[in-house]
Design an enzyme around this catalytic site. Sequence first.
Site, PDB file in Angstrom:
ATOM      1  N   THR A 140      -2.063  99.095  42.149  1.00 20.43           N
ATOM      2  CA  THR A 140      -1.695  98.609  41.693  1.00 20.43           C
ATOM      3  C   THR A 140       0.058  99.364  41.212  1.00 20.43           C
ATOM      4  O   THR A 140      -0.864 100.424  41.382  1.00 20.43           O
ATOM      5  CB  THR A 140      -2.303  97.884  40.081  1.00 20.43           C
ATOM      6  OG1 THR A 140      -3.031  99.228  39.867  1.00 20.43           O
ATOM      7  CG2 THR A 140      -3.184  97.086  40.770  1.00 20.43           C
ATOM      8  N   THR A 155       1.535 101.132  39.071  1.00 19.34           N
ATOM      9  CA  THR A 155       1.419 101.840  37.688  1.00 19.34           C
ATOM     10  C   THR A 155       0.624 103.488  38.666  1.00 19.34           C
ATOM     11  O   THR A 155       0.293 104.230  37.693  1.00 19.34           O
ATOM     12  CB  THR A 155       1.109 102.349  36.481  1.00 19.34           C
ATOM     13  OG1 THR A 155       2.466 101.252  35.839  1.00 19.34           O
ATOM     14  CG2 THR A 155       1.269 103.387  35.726  1.00 19.34           C
ATOM     15  N   CYS A 156      -1.225 102.748  38.469  1.00 22.60           N
ATOM     16  CA  CYS A 156      -1.954 103.292  38.681  1.00 22.60           C
ATOM     17  C   CYS A 156      -1.712 104.518  39.537  1.00 22.60           C
ATOM     18  O   CYS A 156      -2.078 105.758  40.298  1.00 22.60           O
ATOM     19  CB  CYS A 156      -3.323 102.339  39.561  1.00 22.60           C
ATOM     20  SG  CYS A 156      -3.680 101.178  38.046  1.00 22.60           S
ATOM     21  N   SER A 157      -0.677 103.876  41.079  1.00 20.59           N
ATOM     22  CA  SER A 157      -0.925 104.506  42.522  1.00 20.59           C
ATOM     23  C   SER A 157       0.414 105.597  41.738  1.00 20.59           C
ATOM     24  O   SER A 157       0.498 106.353  43.149  1.00 20.59           O
ATOM     25  CB  SER A 157      -0.179 102.878  43.798  1.00 20.59           C
ATOM     26  OG  SER A 157      -1.678 102.816  43.603  1.00 20.59           O
TER      27      SER A 157
END
Length: 246
Positions: free
Chosen positions: A47, A49-51
């Site tokens: 996803t 923001t996570c990446s």
Amino acid sequence: MLENREGQRVPNVTFPTRVGNDWVNVTTDELFAGKTVILFALPGAYTPTCSSTHLPRYNELAPVFKREGVDSIICLSVNDPFVMSAWAGDQSAANIYMLPDGNGEFSDGMGMLVEKRDLGFGKRSWRYSMLVKDGVIEKMFIEPDVPGDPFEVSDADTMLNYINAEAKLPKRVTLLTKPGCPHCARAKKHLTENDMPYEEIQLGKNGVTYSSLVAISGRGTVPQIFIDGEHVGGADELEHWLAKSA
């Protein structure tokens, strides 16, 4: 209702994980007992923001956390082991232990399992981070309970500021290089000897061309080295920079 569990023990859970081609069960005791651990949890692998931010910054600051006494950094998501393993490879996240909470048991036990049916995700973990010492939660940074996917307090820098606000941050180093370049090899050797991790961008890969080199650095030779946004120059200039900074 999201729960702050500071002062409590982490849930007792067994995680089915993959090591190579084998299924291996990992318990919370194995992960936390006798250790100082940072765990950050997020809604899903791959996803945005996570990446782009959450995982990469923890991976980048891992050596700093290690100097501050942190034994391991865990990234937890309600995903299966295959997805978590593939994501770790794509992110080059060698400093992070990827923990698949496939059944959501740990997230549920933490009071952090939330519904994301509107996105087609089903149940996922809320975004948070925590510092755990010998299985006891010392500090939690829980994102505010508002619509969407807030990312304000569970980041790596906030955690590092809690552990030691005076900790020295690593410099961000990028090299523009080309295969077979002896001066590039010399520059990388100097950086390695000075414990300065770097990102290497090679001409001829991923659309990076000679024109890219000139447009970025204003020069037509390699290596070209950038440190914290400053254009240092080539291998000789790097030697001078290192000597001056010693």
